[in-house]
Design a protein around this motif. Structure first.
Motif, PDB file in Angstrom:
ATOM      1  N   GLU A 182      13.539  52.691  75.266  1.00  0.00           N
ATOM      2  CA  GLU A 182      14.894  52.473  75.268  1.00  0.00           C
ATOM      3  C   GLU A 182      15.402  52.657  73.726  1.00  0.00           C
ATOM      4  OE1 GLU A 182      16.737  49.987  77.788  1.00  0.00           O
ATOM      5  OE2 GLU A 182      18.316  50.138  77.366  1.00  0.00           O
ATOM      6  N   ASP A 246      16.324  54.968  83.099  1.00  0.00           N
ATOM      7  CA  ASP A 246      15.251  54.270  82.666  1.00  0.00           C
ATOM      8  C   ASP A 246      14.364  54.544  84.299  1.00  0.00           C
ATOM      9  OD1 ASP A 246      13.354  53.248  81.484  1.00  0.00           O
ATOM     10  OD2 ASP A 246      14.452  51.438  81.011  1.00  0.00           O
ATOM     11  N   ARG A 365       7.163  44.522  73.454  1.00  0.00           N
ATOM     12  CA  ARG A 365       7.944  43.555  73.962  1.00  0.00           C
ATOM     13  C   ARG A 365       7.018  42.285  74.286  1.00  0.00           C
ATOM     14  NH1 ARG A 365      12.075  44.192  77.124  1.00  0.00           N
ATOM     15  NH2 ARG A 365      11.260  46.411  77.687  1.00  0.00           N
TER      16      ARG A 365
HETATM   17 MG   LIG Z   1      12.937  50.290  79.087  1.00  0.00          MG
END
Ligand SMILES: [Mg+2]
Ligand SMILES: Nc1ncnc2c1ncn2[C@@H]1O[C@H](COP(=O)(O)OP(=O)(O)OP(=O)(O)O)[C@@H](O)[C@H]1O
Length: 452
Positions: A182, A246, A365
């Motif tokens: 993203e 996405d 992440r």
């Molecule tokens: Mg994503």
């Protein structure tokens, strides 16, 4: 010597041509007449200086369009040099632009000698700054549009973004969970000609199948029970900007057909509607699945795949980024430590060992989450493998020898001390309680430079 690049943004063809004639000898001149072409030119040529007329179409008598171009340019490159060329009696707005970050301004009618002089000074300054930035960052800057990465793998992704963003081609972003798909999509958007327009993101796997179609394409009043008023969908809201789809691999078959049609025709119909509605939204799709395999097994339309995958970029998993991992971990540690008022936190040697050995299935992440939690959990000045919840990783590693353990502690302490004392050997040695020659010797043995 190559000529410096100059971008002239001016909607008046006469003035534009006159300037080009006057400056083409000294500069490599590029021209643009409105916001979209100005931003596309700015990101593709990277001019040393931009001359910007504030009054641009569609509202040539109003400075807002010019100010929007200025702000989009500065958000792409905060050090960009923009010289405002303002209309007669419009000094007020020119000053506003300088307040917003423009380098200087000139009033129309422009005195060409004065312009030449201001430009020369500005280009000189731009060159100096560029040189300084390159020295400071080494050849490869480590931050690009909110992404950290000095590894060749990430530099390749940044190069891709630089090249592809200014085109309006659809882009397919591949990569495991949490690799930064993203953020890559956002970077592509910001650096595109439609960068000032909306960025609309939709996660195709998070929305129930029967709602996805109306979410994307909108609906007319009465299209189905509960459709009490007409509603715009995401494709319509993303007009003039980017639509980020996405988890595209989860798109239901029916919606695949409609999306394909949109990519072919640049038009769509709302659910329950007949009217053809145009939208120039650029489509960027992402997935962590093997889309090609999904086409072979018939779950994903091949014709849609080829439309989406005009250009494809793969964001590498964290474990393939070499030293980036520790660099990113330290950056997160610094940020969260400041946020939680524990600014002197550093990683303990066992934490660094564990970070290096972990497989990172959740990629950046996961790293971010582990470090954030560890900062909260850490007692004292060190973040340990336990704070990171990586003790399992650590115990799966072959045992460290005493020599390895000692060296890794020594390395950490010396690096910290050097950093705290900005590379000053004398004061670092004093703090560590050893002599200068001993510190030099240890640095040599452990392969540590002055910068730590
Ligand atoms: Mg994503
Ligand atoms: N190179 C990077 N440097 C610093 N932070 C990054 C980098 N790449 C990603 N991040 C951060 O990591 C997090 C995950 O990024 P992002 O949401 O873009 O990943 P994703 O691939 O879309 O994940 P998912 O597969 O879960 O949708 C975000 O908070 C993002 O800001």
């Amino acid at each position: 010597m190559t000529k410096s690049k100059l971008l002239i943004v001016e909607d008046d063809v006469d003035i534009r041509t006159q300037m080009k004639w006057a400056l083409a000898n000294e500069y490599d001149v590029h021209l643009a007449g409105d916001r979209a072409s100005a931003l596309a030119a700015f990101s593709s040529i990277g001019p040393a200086v931009t001359l910007l007329d504030l009054g641009l179409p569609p509202r040539p008598n109003d400075p807002e369009e010019g100010l929007a171009v200025l702000s989009a340019i500065l958000s792409q490159d905060p050090l960009a040099k923009v010289i405002i060329v303002s209309g007669q009696g419009d000094k007020q707005n020119a000053l506003r632009a300088v307040g917003a970050g423009a380098y200087d301004f000139l009033c129309k009618p422009v005195d060409l000698d004065e312009l030449a002089l201001v430009l020369r000074r500005c280009v000189y300054l731009a060159d100096l700054e560029k040189e300084y930035r390159e020295i400071q960052h080494g050849a490869n800057a480590e931050v690009f549009e909110d992404m950290l990465g000095a590894s060749p793998q990430m530099q390749a992704v940044f190069d891709f973004v630089r090249k592809v963003a200014p085109t309006s081609a659809p882009v397919l972003i591949l990569g495991e969970n949490g690799t930064g798909k993203e953020v890559v999509a956002q970077a592509l958007h910001r650096r595109s000609a439609q960068g000032a327009g909306p960025f609309v993101a939709i996660n195709c796997s998070a929305i129930p199948e029967h709602l996805l179609e109306s979410e994307l394409f909108g609906y007319e009043k009465g299209a189905f029970t509960g459709a009490q008023a007409q509603r715009k969908g995401h494709i319509e809201s993303a007009a003039g900007g980017t639509l980020f789809l996405d988890e595209i691999g989860e798109l239901p078959a029916l919606v695949q057909v409609k999306l394909l049609r949109f990519l072919q025709e640049k038009c769509f119909q709302r659910v329950g509607g007949r009217q053809e509605i145009p939208s120039d939204a650029r489509i960027i799709a992402a997935t962590n699945r093997n889309l090609q395999e999904l086409t072979t097994s018939g779950k994903f339309r091949e014709d849609l795949y080829f439309r989406l995958a005009v250009v494809v970029v793969r964001v590498p998993p964290l474990r393939e980024r070499g030293d980036d991992m520790v660099m990113v971990a330290k950056a997160f540690l610094h940020n969260y430590a400041v946020e939680h008022a524990k600014p002197s936190l550093t990683f303990a040697p066992d934490a660094l060992r564990a970070l290096g050995a972990h497989r990172w299935p959740g990629n950046v992440r996961e790293l971010q989450n582990r470090v954030r939690r560890a900062v909260i959990m850490a007692d004292g000045k060190r973040v340990t493998a336990r704070d990171l919840e990586l003790t399992d990783t650590l115990s799966a590693l072959p045992p460290q020898t005493l020599k390895e353990a000692r060296e890794s502690v020594e390395r950490e302490l010396i690096q910290d001390a050097l950093r705290r004392h900005n590379g000053k050997i004398t004061s670092a040695a004093l703090e560590l309680g050893i002599s200068r020659p001993t510190l030099y010797e240890l640095m040599e043995k452990l392969g540590i430079g002055r910068e730590g």
